[in-house]
Design an enzyme around this catalytic site. Sequence first.
Site, PDB file in Angstrom:
ATOM      1  N   ARG A 234       0.857  -1.182   0.000  1.00 52.73           N
ATOM      2  CA  ARG A 234       0.000   0.000   0.000  1.00 52.73           C
ATOM      3  C   ARG A 234       0.893   1.231   0.000  1.00 52.73           C
ATOM      4  O   ARG A 234       1.948   1.243   0.637  1.00 52.73           O
ATOM      5  CB  ARG A 234      -0.911   0.031   1.233  1.00 52.73           C
ATOM      6  CG  ARG A 234      -2.013  -1.013   1.230  1.00 52.73           C
ATOM      7  CD  ARG A 234      -3.062  -0.716   0.159  1.00 52.73           C
ATOM      8  NE  ARG A 234      -4.172  -1.658   0.225  1.00 52.73           N
ATOM      9  CZ  ARG A 234      -4.186  -2.829  -0.378  1.00 52.73           C
ATOM     10  NH1 ARG A 234      -3.131  -3.213  -1.095  1.00 52.73           N
ATOM     11  NH2 ARG A 234      -5.246  -3.619  -0.289  1.00 52.73           N
ATOM     12  N   GLU A 263      -5.373   5.983  -5.390  1.00 53.40           N
ATOM     13  CA  GLU A 263      -5.472   5.098  -6.537  1.00 53.40           C
ATOM     14  C   GLU A 263      -5.173   5.898  -7.809  1.00 53.40           C
ATOM     15  O   GLU A 263      -5.551   7.075  -7.907  1.00 53.40           O
ATOM     16  CB  GLU A 263      -6.869   4.493  -6.623  1.00 53.40           C
ATOM     17  CG  GLU A 263      -7.109   3.355  -5.651  1.00 53.40           C
ATOM     18  CD  GLU A 263      -6.219   2.157  -5.940  1.00 53.40           C
ATOM     19  OE1 GLU A 263      -6.171   1.688  -7.086  1.00 53.40           O
ATOM     20  OE2 GLU A 263      -5.544   1.696  -4.991  1.00 53.40           O
ATOM     21  N   HIS A 283      -0.731   0.440 -10.011  1.00 46.73           N
ATOM     22  CA  HIS A 283      -1.423  -0.538  -9.167  1.00 46.73           C
ATOM     23  C   HIS A 283      -1.948  -1.698 -10.011  1.00 46.73           C
ATOM     24  O   HIS A 283      -3.153  -1.954 -10.104  1.00 46.73           O
ATOM     25  CB  HIS A 283      -2.573   0.111  -8.389  1.00 46.73           C
ATOM     26  CG  HIS A 283      -3.006  -0.706  -7.207  1.00 46.73           C
ATOM     27  ND1 HIS A 283      -4.005  -0.317  -6.352  1.00 46.73           N
ATOM     28  CD2 HIS A 283      -2.558  -1.895  -6.737  1.00 46.73           C
ATOM     29  CE1 HIS A 283      -4.179  -1.220  -5.406  1.00 46.73           C
ATOM     30  NE2 HIS A 283      -3.308  -2.195  -5.619  1.00 46.73           N
TER      31      HIS A 283
END
Length: 315
Positions: A234, A263, A283
């Site tokens: 993360r 994100e 991601h």
Amino acid sequence: MKITMIEPIGISKEQAEQVFGGLLSQGHELVYCGEPLSIQEKLERAADAEILIVANTPLPGEVIRTAQKLKMIAVAFTGVDHIPMELCRERGITVCNAQGYCTHAVAELTFGLAIACMRQILACDTLTRTEKTKAGHIGNELYGKTFGIVGTGAIGSCVARIAGAFGCRVLGYSRSQRQEALEAGVEYTDLKDLLQRSDIVSLHVPLTAETRHLIDREKVGCMKPGAVLINVARGDVVDSDALAEALNDGRLGAAGIDVFEQEPPVDAGHPLLHAKNTVVTPHVAFATKESMINRAEIVRDTIAAWLSGNPVNVK
């Protein structure tokens, strides 16, 4: 029951009908989602949903409060830090994740990033395309290096096995020792020792209050000069400013980053987008054709287990 997707989970409508066919044959309804929805569209879809299927984008509390019939949330993702868990607990809504769906996908990208950093693949690609030679771009081998794994759960243990196959010595730091990791050759130690001894440090921990900025300025300063940091966990596990400074100062050799504090799309001014010797991806560690089907099947199974009164993967 009405099972409603409010964001895509990486499979087509036809694949969804096939995966969820057993539940559909039992009389349950599936509302498919193939494209990202606006907040208003999510509110409208959730209004009469009894089970929601979500993925990895933040789930607003407003959606939960609107969904008065909601009893269960199936998260097509491993982490649940994007879910308003306290609100779900207040409402008595069961939240289940899809743990294990992308173990191999994430572990493989870990080494894709590590090799890209250590062999300077992006720089060499640019040199080749602009009619240049390697011009001093001499990389490093994984073989014989010390590979530090922070978080030795299923993904971390898989990374350990691959690192061993490359001929690395493997160090591990985690809240508890796992037999799977020990069998993969992990030598457990404390975090500071791991950072000081490792040529490559790979992060595989969930985001919690304890892990937020786990790799802060002090920890970055503990890392071995010239080391490589890989973050597929993360974004908030790392202090991005401190990491960027260490890369730009030449104290660290490189970084492979798949996750950010937000994100993607990532803000163009993010420090790691401008740091030296950094390979960045949007991601995608979890995103393979195989893992998308796998997580859909896990979501189906968690819903079926909850419907049977024997819930699994409860968070």
